[in-house]
Write an enzyme that holds these catalytic residues in place. Structure first.
Site, PDB file in Angstrom:
ATOM      1  N   GLY A 249       0.847  -0.958   0.029  1.00 51.73           N
ATOM      2  CA  GLY A 249       0.003  -0.168  -0.083  1.00 51.73           C
ATOM      3  C   GLY A 249       0.489   1.831   0.263  1.00 51.73           C
ATOM      4  O   GLY A 249       0.415   2.554  -0.419  1.00 51.73           O
ATOM      5  N   ASP A 250       1.787   1.282   0.929  1.00 53.22           N
ATOM      6  CA  ASP A 250       2.557   2.127   0.530  1.00 53.22           C
ATOM      7  C   ASP A 250       3.073   2.010  -0.394  1.00 53.22           C
ATOM      8  O   ASP A 250       3.808   3.639  -1.224  1.00 53.22           O
ATOM      9  CB  ASP A 250       3.956   2.494   1.280  1.00 53.22           C
ATOM     10  CG  ASP A 250       3.109   2.068   2.917  1.00 53.22           C
ATOM     11  OD1 ASP A 250       2.082   2.967   3.634  1.00 53.22           O
ATOM     12  OD2 ASP A 250       3.988   1.055   4.033  1.00 53.22           O
TER      13      ASP A 250
END
Length: 338
Positions: A249-250
């Protein structure tokens, strides 16, 4: 002229990772693999992910004066991140305790440590960094009042991207600056605080009504939805063999923020970010898994039909799952500072 494509204001943690056959139930002990320590934290992860793609990147964060802090600084510098904004001392470096099951899914507990000591005054003191940055990205593994101060000190014309993880209710001042607000279903429900409706389009409408300029909703294996006042577009998911979802997600957020700074339309930027996130889940670890621009291009070529249509609607794909997905097993929670 901006000196940086992206300034990340956020957390820097040491990720303590153990592989498990299954997550323990309440009161249960399970045996796991040998402990592995990786540089991590949502802020540090995003900075490394962007720099590895070729973005001119800086990080504003705080680490402890300890071995974990040195590990994080070394990792940032090796990726090409400008660490002039990384402050040292005040508390031990933050730690994330991560378990990863055989499917690659993860559960995370964060001890904020020095991240909790990144203050509004630190933001004000870094005014030169903010003024020199085209896009500023933040998360919620640092104090909310610090994120508010970031919004108040944005340079004219710069863009603010927020991934509110771990989620909490947000002040109107922060919501109004988000372009986009990037959430999964769980985070959306916490922020809206009421029934979201049945579809991601309903969720996006509820979020936009709170004031953000645009919204990106990640939907796990169903891809993502991007939405603004101009409408909503679905972005399908990439099909890859998942090894470890930690940090995916980062990577998605960092790639999206960078591409938006290049003036790409939101749907196109999300389609590119999808490929970055998909590449990240094919390798173990967080920062170690982040791809270069060349690796992202190779993934695109390897997936038939993975492209963006002439109309600008995305036919690209998003990562199959992200850290903190809508399932409780993927949720990131914040523990006590140590």
């Amino acid at each position: 002229m901006y000196d940086y494509d992206l300034l990340v204001v956020g957390s820097a943690n040491a990720d303590l990772v153990i592989g498990v056959e299954r997550r323990p139930a309440a009161g249960e002990t399970v045996l796991g693999s040998d402990l592995v320590v990786h540089p991590g934290g949502k802020g540090a992860n995003q900075a490394v992910a962007a720099a590895r793609l070729g973005a001119r990147t800086a990080l504003l964060a705080r680490v402890g004066d300890d071995a974990h802090g040195r590990l994080l600084l070394d990792s940032q510098r090796a990726a090409g991140v400008d660490t002039a904004g990384v402050l040292v001392g005040g508390a031990p470096t933050g730690v994330a305790l991560i378990t990863v099951d055989p499917s690659g899914d993860n559960s995370i507990v964060v001890s904020p440590g020095a991240n909790g000591r990144l203050t509004p005054e630190d933001v004000r003191s870094a005014g030169n960094l903010l003024a020199a940055s085209r896009v500023v990205s933040a998360q919620l593994e640092i104090p909310l009042e610090t994120v508010v101060e970031v919004v108040r000190n944005l340079a004219p014309g710069s863009r603010f991207v927020l991934n509110p993880s771990p989620p909490r209710a947000l002040p109107a001042e922060v919501l109004a600056a988000c372009d986009p607000l990037i959430v999964n279903e769980h985070e959306a429900r916490v922020i809206v605080g009421t029934d979201l409706g049945d579809s991601p389009e309903d969720w996006a409408s509820a979020l936009l009504a709170l004031g953000p300029r645009s919204v990106v909703i990640t939907l796990g294996a169903r891809g993502a939805l991007v939405a603004s006042a101009e409408g909503a577009v679905r972005v399908p998911s990439v099909k890859v063999e998942t090894v470890d979802t930690t940090g995916a997600g980062d990577a998605f957020t960092a790639a999206l923020a960078w591409r938006l700074g290049l003036d790409e339309p939101l749907a196109e930027a999300a389609a590119y970010a999808a490929r970055v996130g998909a590449a990240a889940v094919t390798r173990a670890g967080a920062q170690e898994s982040f791809p270069t621009a060349e690796e992202v291009a190779s993934l695109c070529c390897a997936i038939p039909g993975d492209a963006t249509s002439d109309s600008g609607s995305a036919a690209g794909r998003t990562p199959g799952r992200t850290s903190g997905s809508e399932r409780p097993a993927g949720e990131t929670v914040q523990g006590e500072s140590r």
